[in-house]
Design a protein around this motif. Structure first.
Motif, PDB file in Angstrom:
ATOM      1  N   GLY A 225      -5.933   5.291   0.635  1.00 42.52           N
ATOM      2  CA  GLY A 225      -5.612   3.960   0.123  1.00 42.52           C
ATOM      3  C   GLY A 225      -6.718   3.406  -0.752  1.00 42.52           C
ATOM      4  O   GLY A 225      -6.455   2.824  -1.808  1.00 42.52           O
ATOM      5  N   GLN A 226      -7.970   3.596  -0.330  1.00 47.10           N
ATOM      6  CA  GLN A 226      -9.101   3.144  -1.144  1.00 47.10           C
ATOM      7  C   GLN A 226      -9.121   3.844  -2.499  1.00 47.10           C
ATOM      8  O   GLN A 226      -9.371   3.217  -3.528  1.00 47.10           O
ATOM      9  CB  GLN A 226     -10.413   3.411  -0.407  1.00 47.10           C
ATOM     10  N   MET A 227      -8.847   5.143  -2.500  1.00 48.19           N
ATOM     11  CA  MET A 227      -8.850   5.898  -3.758  1.00 48.19           C
ATOM     12  C   MET A 227      -7.764   5.408  -4.714  1.00 48.19           C
ATOM     13  O   MET A 227      -7.886   5.573  -5.930  1.00 48.19           O
ATOM     14  CB  MET A 227      -8.655   7.387  -3.475  1.00 48.19           C
ATOM     15  N   ASN A 228      -6.710   4.823  -4.154  1.00 49.79           N
ATOM     16  CA  ASN A 228      -5.628   4.285  -4.975  1.00 49.79           C
ATOM     17  C   ASN A 228      -5.875   2.831  -5.364  1.00 49.79           C
ATOM     18  O   ASN A 228      -5.001   2.188  -5.949  1.00 49.79           O
ATOM     19  CB  ASN A 228      -4.292   4.408  -4.244  1.00 49.79           C
ATOM     20  N   GLY A 229      -7.039   2.309  -5.018  1.00 49.75           N
ATOM     21  CA  GLY A 229      -7.399   0.956  -5.422  1.00 49.75           C
ATOM     22  C   GLY A 229      -6.795  -0.142  -4.578  1.00 49.75           C
ATOM     23  O   GLY A 229      -6.747  -1.307  -5.009  1.00 49.75           O
ATOM     24  N   LEU A 282       3.573  11.004  -7.788  1.00 53.83           N
ATOM     25  CA  LEU A 282       4.035  10.232  -8.946  1.00 53.83           C
ATOM     26  C   LEU A 282       4.044   8.734  -8.669  1.00 53.83           C
ATOM     27  O   LEU A 282       3.755   7.928  -9.553  1.00 53.83           O
ATOM     28  CB  LEU A 282       5.447  10.676  -9.339  1.00 53.83           C
ATOM     29  N   PHE A 283       4.383   8.370  -7.406  1.00 54.04           N
ATOM     30  CA  PHE A 283       4.467   6.950  -7.027  1.00 54.04           C
ATOM     31  C   PHE A 283       3.537   6.706  -5.850  1.00 54.04           C
ATOM     32  O   PHE A 283       3.889   6.961  -4.705  1.00 54.04           O
ATOM     33  CB  PHE A 283       5.901   6.572  -6.646  1.00 54.04           C
ATOM     34  N   SER A 284       2.342   6.233  -6.121  1.00 43.81           N
ATOM     35  CA  SER A 284       1.374   5.952  -5.065  1.00 43.81           C
ATOM     36  C   SER A 284       1.617   4.546  -4.518  1.00 43.81           C
ATOM     37  O   SER A 284       2.358   3.758  -5.119  1.00 43.81           O
ATOM     38  CB  SER A 284      -0.046   6.049  -5.622  1.00 43.81           C
ATOM     39  N   PRO A 285       1.012   4.192  -3.375  1.00 38.49           N
ATOM     40  CA  PRO A 285       1.155   2.826  -2.845  1.00 38.49           C
ATOM     41  C   PRO A 285       0.707   1.752  -3.827  1.00 38.49           C
ATOM     42  O   PRO A 285       1.146   0.600  -3.730  1.00 38.49           O
ATOM     43  CB  PRO A 285       0.260   2.845  -1.599  1.00 38.49           C
ATOM     44  N   ALA A 286      -0.148   2.123  -4.791  1.00 37.28           N
ATOM     45  CA  ALA A 286      -0.592   1.150  -5.781  1.00 37.28           C
ATOM     46  C   ALA A 286       0.533   0.743  -6.728  1.00 37.28           C
ATOM     47  O   ALA A 286       0.404  -0.254  -7.450  1.00 37.28           O
ATOM     48  CB  ALA A 286      -1.754   1.730  -6.594  1.00 37.28           C
ATOM     49  N   ASP A 287       1.650   1.495  -6.710  1.00 31.60           N
ATOM     50  CA  ASP A 287       2.782   1.175  -7.588  1.00 31.60           C
ATOM     51  C   ASP A 287       3.720   0.126  -7.003  1.00 31.60           C
ATOM     52  O   ASP A 287       4.786  -0.122  -7.554  1.00 31.60           O
ATOM     53  CB  ASP A 287       3.571   2.453  -7.905  1.00 31.60           C
ATOM     54  N   GLY A 288       3.354  -0.433  -5.865  1.00 34.31           N
ATOM     55  CA  GLY A 288       4.161  -1.506  -5.299  1.00 34.31           C
ATOM     56  C   GLY A 288       5.305  -1.008  -4.443  1.00 34.31           C
ATOM     57  O   GLY A 288       5.147  -0.074  -3.646  1.00 34.31           O
ATOM     58  N   LEU A 289       6.472  -1.591  -4.616  1.00 41.36           N
ATOM     59  CA  LEU A 289       7.614  -1.326  -3.746  1.00 41.36           C
ATOM     60  C   LEU A 289       8.011   0.136  -3.747  1.00 41.36           C
ATOM     61  O   LEU A 289       8.294   0.707  -2.679  1.00 41.36           O
ATOM     62  CB  LEU A 289       8.807  -2.197  -4.178  1.00 41.36           C
ATOM     63  N   PRO A 341      -8.100  16.832   9.621  1.00 38.63           N
ATOM     64  CA  PRO A 341      -9.054  16.071   8.804  1.00 38.63           C
ATOM     65  C   PRO A 341      -9.941  16.955   7.941  1.00 38.63           C
ATOM     66  O   PRO A 341     -10.343  16.561   6.838  1.00 38.63           O
ATOM     67  CB  PRO A 341      -9.875  15.304   9.847  1.00 38.63           C
ATOM     68  N   GLN A 342     -10.250  18.158   8.431  1.00 39.20           N
ATOM     69  CA  GLN A 342     -11.094  19.061   7.653  1.00 39.20           C
ATOM     70  C   GLN A 342     -10.381  19.534   6.387  1.00 39.20           C
ATOM     71  O   GLN A 342     -10.968  19.570   5.301  1.00 39.20           O
ATOM     72  CB  GLN A 342     -11.498  20.265   8.510  1.00 39.20           C
ATOM     73  N   ILE A 343      -9.112  19.876   6.530  1.00 37.57           N
ATOM     74  CA  ILE A 343      -8.344  20.334   5.362  1.00 37.57           C
ATOM     75  C   ILE A 343      -8.179  19.196   4.362  1.00 37.57           C
ATOM     76  O   ILE A 343      -8.439  19.357   3.159  1.00 37.57           O
ATOM     77  CB  ILE A 343      -6.968  20.864   5.811  1.00 37.57           C
ATOM     78  N   ALA A 344      -7.733  18.039   4.855  1.00 35.35           N
ATOM     79  CA  ALA A 344      -7.489  16.911   3.951  1.00 35.35           C
ATOM     80  C   ALA A 344      -8.764  16.445   3.275  1.00 35.35           C
ATOM     81  O   ALA A 344      -8.758  16.104   2.080  1.00 35.35           O
ATOM     82  CB  ALA A 344      -6.852  15.762   4.733  1.00 35.35           C
ATOM     83  N   ALA A 345      -9.872  16.428   4.009  1.00 33.53           N
ATOM     84  CA  ALA A 345     -11.136  15.969   3.423  1.00 33.53           C
ATOM     85  C   ALA A 345     -11.554  16.850   2.255  1.00 33.53           C
ATOM     86  O   ALA A 345     -11.995  16.359   1.208  1.00 33.53           O
ATOM     87  CB  ALA A 345     -12.225  15.947   4.487  1.00 33.53           C
ATOM     88  N   ARG A 346     -11.415  18.155   2.423  1.00 34.30           N
ATOM     89  CA  ARG A 346     -11.805  19.064   1.346  1.00 34.30           C
ATOM     90  C   ARG A 346     -10.856  18.979   0.161  1.00 34.30           C
ATOM     91  O   ARG A 346     -11.283  19.097  -1.000  1.00 34.30           O
ATOM     92  CB  ARG A 346     -11.888  20.487   1.897  1.00 34.30           C
ATOM     93  N   MET A 347      -9.583  18.791   0.438  1.00 33.96           N
ATOM     94  CA  MET A 347      -8.618  18.613  -0.648  1.00 33.96           C
ATOM     95  C   MET A 347      -8.914  17.337  -1.434  1.00 33.96           C
ATOM     96  O   MET A 347      -8.875  17.324  -2.679  1.00 33.96           O
ATOM     97  CB  MET A 347      -7.200  18.563  -0.079  1.00 33.96           C
ATOM     98  N   MET A 348      -9.231  16.259  -0.724  1.00 31.94           N
ATOM     99  CA  MET A 348      -9.510  14.987  -1.389  1.00 31.94           C
ATOM    100  C   MET A 348     -10.856  15.019  -2.097  1.00 31.94           C
ATOM    101  O   MET A 348     -11.054  14.347  -3.113  1.00 31.94           O
ATOM    102  CB  MET A 348      -9.444  13.850  -0.365  1.00 31.94           C
ATOM    103  N   GLU A 349     -11.792  15.802  -1.571  1.00 32.93           N
ATOM    104  CA  GLU A 349     -13.075  15.954  -2.239  1.00 32.93           C
ATOM    105  C   GLU A 349     -12.903  16.710  -3.561  1.00 32.93           C
ATOM    106  O   GLU A 349     -13.582  16.419  -4.550  1.00 32.93           O
ATOM    107  CB  GLU A 349     -14.045  16.717  -1.330  1.00 32.93           C
ATOM    108  N   GLY A 352      -9.433  14.486  -5.472  1.00 35.61           N
ATOM    109  CA  GLY A 352      -9.354  13.032  -5.463  1.00 35.61           C
ATOM    110  C   GLY A 352      -8.143  12.545  -4.684  1.00 35.61           C
ATOM    111  O   GLY A 352      -7.770  13.120  -3.672  1.00 35.61           O
ATOM    112  N   LYS A 353      -7.511  11.492  -5.181  1.00 35.98           N
ATOM    113  CA  LYS A 353      -6.410  10.884  -4.439  1.00 35.98           C
ATOM    114  C   LYS A 353      -5.199  11.793  -4.309  1.00 35.98           C
ATOM    115  O   LYS A 353      -4.394  11.620  -3.386  1.00 35.98           O
ATOM    116  CB  LYS A 353      -6.006   9.560  -5.085  1.00 35.98           C
TER     117      LYS A 353
END
Length: 432
Positions: A225-229, A282-289, A341-349, A352-353
């Protein structure tokens, strides 16, 4: 209904407060860690320590309960939970936070188990479904309301840490002052994960993958969520939206699996999960509804799939094996929570988002493809008339991932479990 709930009102209120503090802590700590500039891999390790200790708590806490009783153990565990939050606020260091998250995971697992075993003894089969439905609603309301406390404070200060500790402390009061009788002494259930895999590979592998998915989302969704602003209120809303989707679709998805081979529902869930994860890119939470709608639908498959695995494994079990099977699947699910968490952390590292949706795509694809592979190897065997429906399993036999060792019904003499019709007549033929 009021008459049935009255004896357990204090326990449910303590549960509400415990999960309220847990919901706040689960959102506060990753966000504060992100504000400190710690990498997603470091935050992933915090989640791994939490999940590892949570699984260990499920194995160790029953020993304490058998020695000193439910109330004393519950009091100690809530005290440790409060201490862990204060320690987080006093020592801002990633290595120390991993240890503190381990304390919290161990204690929260024990708290769940004490509450669920206590409830399990206080209800009978006629009211079990209703009571545990109220319990599940209580845990959900507590978690969601705790997450919405975050926007009212500043994660960079100690205020929210102190509030969380106060809520944990307040949770002690209703149960400690309750006049309700404590549950009976408990026995520990023997586990046989190897035998469980031989009987149902789809359920065991499915539980592992669903644990990876849940671990990745529950620990690193705030960072996503933070990465999506998103601001703190929006992050809390995102998490709650996913939970609501899971709650609404839990029963329909499970009930549908009562009428078909459950492995087909696993395949369908995997396909839906992959599609939604692609859409999430394509549609992140930052895109609203539109973004929140995707998150809502994602929760509809993300949270219920564990119950599909438990229901599938229990389809061929005898009545005295339900708790044993749920316990084995819990351990596998916990291992998945450690890995996720290990898999997701490395993917996000690395990405990114988009790392979070990529992680979910891989995991949902693995979940569905493995179930499809098992279908190709063996058709669904005929199930006896004593087959338990999903609804019944989710209520009477309490397949929550915390309570299997704390269930007084698990006190089954060994000679009654070694030679069962399921093992004698169908274990060799039922491989899924």
């Amino acid at each position: 209904m009021p008459a049935q709930l009255l004896p357990i009102t204090a326990l449910l209120f303590s549960t509400l407060l415990m999960l309220m503090a847990g919901g706040l802590a689960g959102l506060l700590l990753p966000i504060r860690a992100g504000m400190e500039g710690w990498s997603t891999i470091t935050i992933g390790w915090m989640g791994t320590f939490y999940s590892l200790a949570f699984t260990a708590g499920c194995l160790v806490v029953p020993i304490f309960v058998r020695n000193v009783g439910h109330v004393r153990v519950f009091t100690v565990l809530l005290t440790i939970l409060g201490m862990s939050l204060l320690l987080h606020s006093l020592i801002i260091d990633p290595i120390a936070w991993m240890a503190f998250r381990g304390l919290a995971g161990f204690s929260l697992a024990g708290g769940y188990m004490v509450v669920e075993s206590w409830l399990n003894e206080r209800v009978n089969n006629d009211s079990r479904g209703m009571i545990f439905s109220v319990y599940m609603i209580t845990t959900m309301v507590g978690t969601m309301s705790g997450q919405y406390i975050l926007p009212f404070g500043d994660p960079s200060t100690q205020t929210l840490f102190i509030i969380c500790t106060l809520i944990y402390s307040f949770a002690l009061i209703p149960t400690a002052l309750s006049r309700a009788e404590s549950p009976k002494p408990l026995t520990q259930v023997s586990l046989d994960i190897k035998g469980l895999y031989k009987r149902s590979p789809a359920a065991v592998v499915g539980s592992l993958v669903s644990g990876i998915i849940a671990g990745a989302w529950n620990i690193l969704a705030p960072i996503y969520g933070q990465m999506n602003g998103l601001d703190n209120l929006s992050i809390a809303t995102m998490l709650v939206t996913a939970m609501i989707g899971g709650a609404i679709f839990q029963y329909p998805l499970g009930r549908f699996s009562d009428f078909v081979d459950r492995r087909y529902v696993m395949v369908l869930s995997g396909i839906i999960g992959v599609i939604l994860s692609l859409v999430l890119m394509l549609f992140s939470p930052a895109d609203g509804l539109s973004g929140y709608m995707v998150i809502f639908l994602m929760g509809a498959v993300l949270f219920p799939i564990y119950s599909l695995n438990v229901a599938h494994a229990n389809d061929y079990a005898e009545a005295n094996e339900f708790v044993k099977i749920s316990g084995g699947l819990l351990i596998v699910y916990g291992i998945g929570n450690v890995i996720g968490p290990q898999i997701a952390a490395r993917m996000m590292e690395s990405f990114g988002k988009t790392g979070m949706p990529v992680t979910l795509i891989i995991c949902f694809a693995a979940y569905g493809l493995h179930a499809l592979w098992r279908i190709s190897l063996r058709e669904r065997p005929a199930i006896s008339d004593q087959k338990t429906e999903f609804k019944y399993q989710a209520t009477k036999n309490i397949n929550t991932p915390e309570s299997y060792q704390m269930d007084p019904r698990s006190d089954v003499p060994e000679e009654e479990t070694e030679e069962t019709p399921a093992e004698n007549s169908s274990t060799e033929n039922i491989k899924d």
